[in-house]
Design a protein around this motif. Sequence first.
Motif, short mmCIF file in Angstrom:
data_model
loop_
_atom_site.label_atom_id
_atom_site.label_comp_id
_atom_site.label_asym_id
_atom_site.label_seq_id
_atom_site.Cartn_x
_atom_site.Cartn_y
_atom_site.Cartn_z
N GLY A 199 29.23 26.79 52.66
CA GLY A 199 29.50 26.55 54.07
C GLY A 199 30.66 25.60 54.32
O GLY A 199 30.92 25.21 55.45
N ARG A 200 31.38 25.22 53.26
CA ARG A 200 32.51 24.30 53.40
C ARG A 200 33.60 24.90 54.29
O ARG A 200 34.30 24.18 54.99
N PHE A 201 33.75 26.23 54.23
CA PHE A 201 34.79 26.91 55.01
C PHE A 201 34.15 27.89 55.97
O PHE A 201 33.18 28.56 55.63
N LYS A 202 34.72 28.00 57.15
CA LYS A 202 34.20 28.91 58.17
C LYS A 202 34.67 30.36 57.93
O LYS A 202 34.01 31.30 58.31
N LYS A 203 35.83 30.51 57.28
CA LYS A 203 36.38 31.83 57.00
C LYS A 203 35.99 32.24 55.57
O LYS A 203 35.67 31.40 54.74
N PRO A 204 36.07 33.53 55.27
CA PRO A 204 35.73 34.01 53.92
C PRO A 204 36.70 33.48 52.85
O PRO A 204 37.89 33.29 53.12
N VAL A 205 36.18 33.29 51.66
CA VAL A 205 37.01 32.90 50.52
C VAL A 205 37.68 34.18 50.00
O VAL A 205 37.01 35.14 49.64
N VAL A 206 39.02 34.17 50.00
CA VAL A 206 39.78 35.38 49.65
C VAL A 206 40.50 35.26 48.30
O VAL A 206 41.17 36.21 47.89
N THR A 207 40.35 34.14 47.63
CA THR A 207 40.99 33.97 46.32
C THR A 207 40.52 35.07 45.37
O THR A 207 39.31 35.27 45.21
N GLU A 208 41.47 35.75 44.76
CA GLU A 208 41.14 36.84 43.84
C GLU A 208 40.81 36.30 42.46
O GLU A 208 41.32 35.24 42.05
N ILE A 209 39.99 37.05 41.75
CA ILE A 209 39.71 36.78 40.34
C ILE A 209 40.20 38.00 39.58
O ILE A 209 39.70 39.11 39.79
N ARG A 210 41.24 37.77 38.76
CA ARG A 210 41.95 38.88 38.12
C ARG A 210 42.08 38.65 36.62
O ARG A 210 42.11 37.50 36.18
N PRO A 211 42.20 39.71 35.85
CA PRO A 211 42.44 39.52 34.41
C PRO A 211 43.81 38.89 34.18
O PRO A 211 44.77 39.19 34.89
N ALA A 212 43.87 38.01 33.21
CA ALA A 212 45.15 37.38 32.86
C ALA A 212 46.11 38.44 32.35
O ALA A 212 45.72 39.41 31.71
#
Length: 175
Positions: free
Chosen positions: A119-132
């Motif tokens: 709940g720290r942020f009101k908007k969705p977390v959009v950071t991607e998790i991708r293979p290196a």
Amino acid sequence: MKKATFAGGCFWCMVSPFDEQPGIEGVVSGYTGGSKDNPTYEDVCTNRTGHLEAVQITYDPELFSYEKLLDIYWAQIDPTDPGGQFHDRGESYTTAIFYHDEEQKDLAEKSKKELEDSGRFKKPVVTEIRPASVFFEAEAFHQDYYRKNAFHYSLYRKGSGREDFLNAHWGERKS
């Protein structure tokens, strides 16, 4: 030694939080995630290479856990901004965690879920998790910028809006 790779907007601001921690051997600024071999800063800034500005951290997992790296990472970015970071706009300044193995992937996904649920942020977390993918070291000018150009770095960090945002969401900090 293991590698961790994080994109958090301007790579100048992503080095100092990780640098000189016990168990971290080095932090290198560079470009990753795109299609162009040996991109330059100018290439990446066109937002046509697919590369993101990123840092690659070499660390000893016996002395510094990947979970701790993730905790530091999240506290350096606005994970809800899909268009860049602070005043730096465009794909090359978006956020992503690049995992090097399945354990890193699982830990990154878990930490992202915990952040979303906090709940720290009101908007969705959009950071991607991708293979290196291949990591290209940035030009020498960009390496350790916060040390070599301390005054300009502090003005940039404050003027970009990063410092105020991080202080508001994570508490007062040293940059």
